[in-house]
Design a protein around this motif. Sequence first.
Motif, mmCIF file in Angstrom:
data_model
loop_
_atom_site.group_PDB
_atom_site.id
_atom_site.type_symbol
_atom_site.label_atom_id
_atom_site.label_comp_id
_atom_site.label_asym_id
_atom_site.label_seq_id
_atom_site.Cartn_x
_atom_site.Cartn_y
_atom_site.Cartn_z
ATOM 1 N N LYS A 6 0.851 -1.178 0.000
ATOM 2 C CA LYS A 6 0.000 0.000 0.000
ATOM 3 C C LYS A 6 0.892 1.235 0.000
ATOM 4 O O LYS A 6 1.723 1.408 0.862
ATOM 5 C CB LYS A 6 -0.918 0.019 1.214
ATOM 6 N N MET A 7 0.732 2.029 -1.023
ATOM 7 C CA MET A 7 1.527 3.233 -1.172
ATOM 8 C C MET A 7 0.748 4.408 -0.600
ATOM 9 O O MET A 7 -0.474 4.461 -0.719
ATOM 10 C CB MET A 7 1.806 3.508 -2.657
ATOM 11 N N PRO A 8 1.437 5.356 0.001
ATOM 12 C CA PRO A 8 0.718 6.539 0.449
ATOM 13 C C PRO A 8 0.186 7.282 -0.769
ATOM 14 O O PRO A 8 0.842 7.320 -1.804
ATOM 15 C CB PRO A 8 1.790 7.361 1.178
ATOM 16 N N PRO A 9 -1.003 7.828 -0.665
ATOM 17 C CA PRO A 9 -1.575 8.492 -1.830
ATOM 18 C C PRO A 9 -0.749 9.701 -2.252
ATOM 19 O O PRO A 9 -0.163 10.387 -1.432
ATOM 20 C CB PRO A 9 -2.972 8.917 -1.377
ATOM 21 N N VAL A 10 -0.695 9.899 -3.547
ATOM 22 C CA VAL A 10 -0.041 11.083 -4.091
ATOM 23 C C VAL A 10 -0.942 12.266 -3.788
ATOM 24 O O VAL A 10 -2.149 12.201 -3.985
ATOM 25 C CB VAL A 10 0.152 10.932 -5.617
ATOM 26 N N ALA A 11 -0.354 13.317 -3.274
ATOM 27 C CA ALA A 11 -1.152 14.505 -2.961
ATOM 28 C C ALA A 11 -1.792 15.014 -4.241
ATOM 29 O O ALA A 11 -1.106 15.326 -5.205
ATOM 30 C CB ALA A 11 -0.274 15.581 -2.342
ATOM 31 N N ALA A 36 -6.040 -4.253 -7.989
ATOM 32 C CA ALA A 36 -5.052 -3.482 -7.226
ATOM 33 C C ALA A 36 -5.731 -2.377 -6.435
ATOM 34 O O ALA A 36 -5.425 -2.160 -5.258
ATOM 35 C CB ALA A 36 -4.002 -2.894 -8.163
ATOM 36 N N ALA A 37 -6.653 -1.684 -7.053
ATOM 37 C CA ALA A 37 -7.368 -0.603 -6.365
ATOM 38 C C ALA A 37 -8.116 -1.152 -5.159
ATOM 39 O O ALA A 37 -8.104 -0.546 -4.082
ATOM 40 C CB ALA A 37 -8.327 0.094 -7.330
ATOM 41 N N GLY A 38 -8.746 -2.305 -5.306
ATOM 42 C CA GLY A 38 -9.466 -2.916 -4.195
ATOM 43 C C GLY A 38 -8.539 -3.301 -3.050
ATOM 44 O O GLY A 38 -8.833 -3.033 -1.882
ATOM 45 N N ARG A 39 -7.402 -3.920 -3.408
ATOM 46 C CA ARG A 39 -6.461 -4.326 -2.367
ATOM 47 C C ARG A 39 -5.850 -3.135 -1.648
ATOM 48 O O ARG A 39 -5.534 -3.211 -0.463
ATOM 49 C CB ARG A 39 -5.338 -5.171 -2.966
ATOM 50 N N LEU A 40 -5.644 -2.046 -2.394
ATOM 51 C CA LEU A 40 -5.014 -0.856 -1.819
ATOM 52 C C LEU A 40 -6.019 0.092 -1.163
ATOM 53 O O LEU A 40 -5.627 1.089 -0.568
ATOM 54 C CB LEU A 40 -4.232 -0.099 -2.898
ATOM 55 N N HIS A 41 -7.293 -0.204 -1.328
ATOM 56 C CA HIS A 41 -8.358 0.658 -0.814
ATOM 57 C C HIS A 41 -8.242 2.065 -1.401
ATOM 58 O O HIS A 41 -8.352 3.069 -0.693
ATOM 59 C CB HIS A 41 -8.355 0.698 0.725
ATOM 60 N N LEU A 42 -7.983 2.103 -2.700
ATOM 61 C CA LEU A 42 -7.884 3.355 -3.442
ATOM 62 C C LEU A 42 -8.828 3.293 -4.629
ATOM 63 O O LEU A 42 -9.223 2.208 -5.063
ATOM 64 C CB LEU A 42 -6.459 3.561 -3.972
ATOM 65 N N SER A 43 -9.158 4.444 -5.166
ATOM 66 C CA SER A 43 -9.942 4.452 -6.399
ATOM 67 C C SER A 43 -9.017 4.085 -7.558
ATOM 68 O O SER A 43 -7.788 4.193 -7.459
ATOM 69 C CB SER A 43 -10.544 5.836 -6.641
ATOM 70 N N LYS A 44 -9.607 3.641 -8.655
ATOM 71 C CA LYS A 44 -8.799 3.338 -9.833
ATOM 72 C C LYS A 44 -8.088 4.596 -10.313
ATOM 73 O O LYS A 44 -6.933 4.530 -10.745
ATOM 74 C CB LYS A 44 -9.665 2.725 -10.939
ATOM 75 N N SER A 45 -8.739 5.741 -10.210
ATOM 76 C CA SER A 45 -8.100 7.006 -10.593
ATOM 77 C C SER A 45 -6.859 7.275 -9.750
ATOM 78 O O SER A 45 -5.828 7.728 -10.269
ATOM 79 C CB SER A 45 -9.071 8.179 -10.445
ATOM 80 N N ASP A 46 -6.945 7.006 -8.447
ATOM 81 C CA ASP A 46 -5.778 7.210 -7.574
ATOM 82 C C ASP A 46 -4.627 6.285 -7.954
ATOM 83 O O ASP A 46 -3.467 6.699 -7.958
ATOM 84 C CB ASP A 46 -6.149 7.007 -6.104
ATOM 85 N N VAL A 47 -4.937 5.031 -8.278
ATOM 86 C CA VAL A 47 -3.888 4.084 -8.679
ATOM 87 C C VAL A 47 -3.231 4.558 -9.976
ATOM 88 O O VAL A 47 -2.001 4.579 -10.093
ATOM 89 C CB VAL A 47 -4.457 2.652 -8.844
ATOM 90 N N ILE A 48 -4.039 4.962 -10.939
ATOM 91 C CA ILE A 48 -3.501 5.448 -12.213
ATOM 92 C C ILE A 48 -2.665 6.707 -11.985
ATOM 93 O O ILE A 48 -1.562 6.836 -12.526
ATOM 94 C CB ILE A 48 -4.635 5.707 -13.223
ATOM 95 N N ARG A 49 -3.146 7.619 -11.166
ATOM 96 C CA ARG A 49 -2.424 8.867 -10.889
ATOM 97 C C ARG A 49 -1.074 8.566 -10.248
ATOM 98 O O ARG A 49 -0.040 9.114 -10.648
ATOM 99 C CB ARG A 49 -3.259 9.781 -9.984
#
Length: 85
Positions: A6-11, A36-49
């Motif tokens: 799990k990566m910290p979200p990009v600001a 990946a988005a599900g495992r990371l608890h992020l939106s797909k947009s956040d993963v792509i960003r």
Amino acid sequence: MTTMLKMPPVAAPHPASMTVNSVRLAPDLEARLAEAAGRLHLSKSDVIRQALVEFLDTREGQAAVIEFGRDFECGPGPLVASLGK
């Protein structure tokens, strides 16, 4: 199956100041993105960003190293020169 950390979200700037882009993904890549988005608890947009930021940072770093290397025109070192013998 690969393990993702799990990566910290990009600001991200406020959504109102972001532009909208679209990308076409093959079904298998879309499935991997969703997983990946599900495992990371992020939106797909956040993963792509985050992936895009990492990609661009890496490429820009590589370009800087190449430019730095071009500043030196001292020819091949002894190891490279010895290979031609």
